[in-house]
Scaffold this motif. Sequence first.
Motif, PDB file in Angstrom:
ATOM      1  N   UNK A  52       0.817  -1.226   0.000  1.00 60.71           N
ATOM      2  CA  UNK A  52       0.000   0.000   0.000  1.00 60.71           C
ATOM      3  C   UNK A  52       0.847   1.272   0.000  1.00 60.71           C
ATOM      4  N   UNK A  53       1.967   1.251  -0.702  1.00 62.38           N
ATOM      5  CA  UNK A  53       2.859   2.421  -0.679  1.00 62.38           C
ATOM      6  C   UNK A  53       2.128   3.706  -1.052  1.00 62.38           C
ATOM      7  N   UNK A  54       1.417   3.709  -2.161  1.00 60.82           N
ATOM      8  CA  UNK A  54       0.796   4.941  -2.667  1.00 60.82           C
ATOM      9  C   UNK A  54      -0.245   5.519  -1.712  1.00 60.82           C
ATOM     10  N   UNK A  55      -1.214   4.715  -1.223  1.00 56.82           N
ATOM     11  CA  UNK A  55      -2.201   5.306  -0.304  1.00 56.82           C
ATOM     12  C   UNK A  55      -1.599   5.746   1.026  1.00 56.82           C
ATOM     13  N   UNK A  56      -0.612   4.999   1.545  1.00 55.37           N
ATOM     14  CA  UNK A  56       0.008   5.404   2.810  1.00 55.37           C
ATOM     15  C   UNK A  56       0.753   6.717   2.626  1.00 55.37           C
ATOM     16  N   UNK A  57       1.508   6.823   1.539  1.00 55.05           N
ATOM     17  CA  UNK A  57       2.227   8.070   1.282  1.00 55.05           C
ATOM     18  C   UNK A  57       1.246   9.222   1.060  1.00 55.05           C
ATOM     19  N   UNK A  58       0.143   8.960   0.373  1.00 54.50           N
ATOM     20  CA  UNK A  58      -0.866   9.999   0.125  1.00 54.50           C
ATOM     21  C   UNK A  58      -1.382  10.569   1.447  1.00 54.50           C
ATOM     22  N   UNK A  59      -1.691   9.684   2.395  1.00 45.71           N
ATOM     23  CA  UNK A  59      -2.201  10.136   3.694  1.00 45.71           C
ATOM     24  C   UNK A  59      -1.127  10.909   4.447  1.00 45.71           C
ATOM     25  N   UNK A  60       0.110  10.409   4.399  1.00 45.37           N
ATOM     26  CA  UNK A  60       1.218  11.085   5.076  1.00 45.37           C
ATOM     27  C   UNK A  60       1.398  12.504   4.537  1.00 45.37           C
ATOM     28  N   UNK A  73      12.359   6.861   5.848  1.00 45.82           N
ATOM     29  CA  UNK A  73      11.991   5.859   6.849  1.00 45.82           C
ATOM     30  C   UNK A  73      11.714   4.512   6.193  1.00 45.82           C
ATOM     31  N   UNK A  74      11.098   4.531   5.010  1.00 48.23           N
ATOM     32  CA  UNK A  74      10.865   3.281   4.280  1.00 48.23           C
ATOM     33  C   UNK A  74      12.190   2.562   4.022  1.00 48.23           C
TER      34      UNK A  74
END
Length: 221
Positions: A52-60, A73-74
């Motif tokens: 879920x890289x894209x949605x997690x980064x979007x929220x961040x 951090x990744x």
Amino acid sequence: MILAFEIIGKIAIIILILLILLIIFGVLLFLISFKTGKYPLSGVFSGLIDAFYSPIRFIVERIGLNPRYFNSIVVDVKNSINVDNFKKVPPKDRVIVLPQCLRSIKCPGKLSSVKGIECIRCGLCYIQEFKEKTEPLGYKVFIVPGGTFVKRILKGIKPKAVLGVACFYDLFEGIRICEKAKIPVQGVLLKTTGCVETIVDWDEVWEKVLLGVDANEVKSS
């Protein structure tokens, strides 16, 4: 028939809720890592990032945090998972993969489809000195045009460990390629982006180079 559609609909809703919860959990793990500098459940976090890289980064990003912190951090989490196995591999079985953008814009080196950019030790960038210090330890150093070139190296050289330097997207792709091949990997992010004369913290690279290396080997080289 209506009952079957209702069941399918309920299952779809449950799956959607589970996916949302997993994404939220991934965001929470990132925030904990960001605040504490520690990586709890690093294996779980790594798996969530892969999925879920894209949605997690979007929220961040919507929270207001710089995406560079997220990417850093990744990479740190990936490194922490692989570091122990990386240390166990002797330098003679490791390869170092550098991006071509670290070289001088005047670099006369030519591209080989097998070896990447072939350094002719012209002295126009630090790569010559780096190779002269790492190759006596046993390392094989490659200068490549992109992260996917890692596949050719894994197929042709068959290293047992990889140290990579790159921008985030190439580094992330390279790390995932190595993980799928079950090869321990360490990564260092470039300090600047772009395709020409980028910058890396060479001290950080050297920290990775010397992981698990006997001090006597360093002195003798």
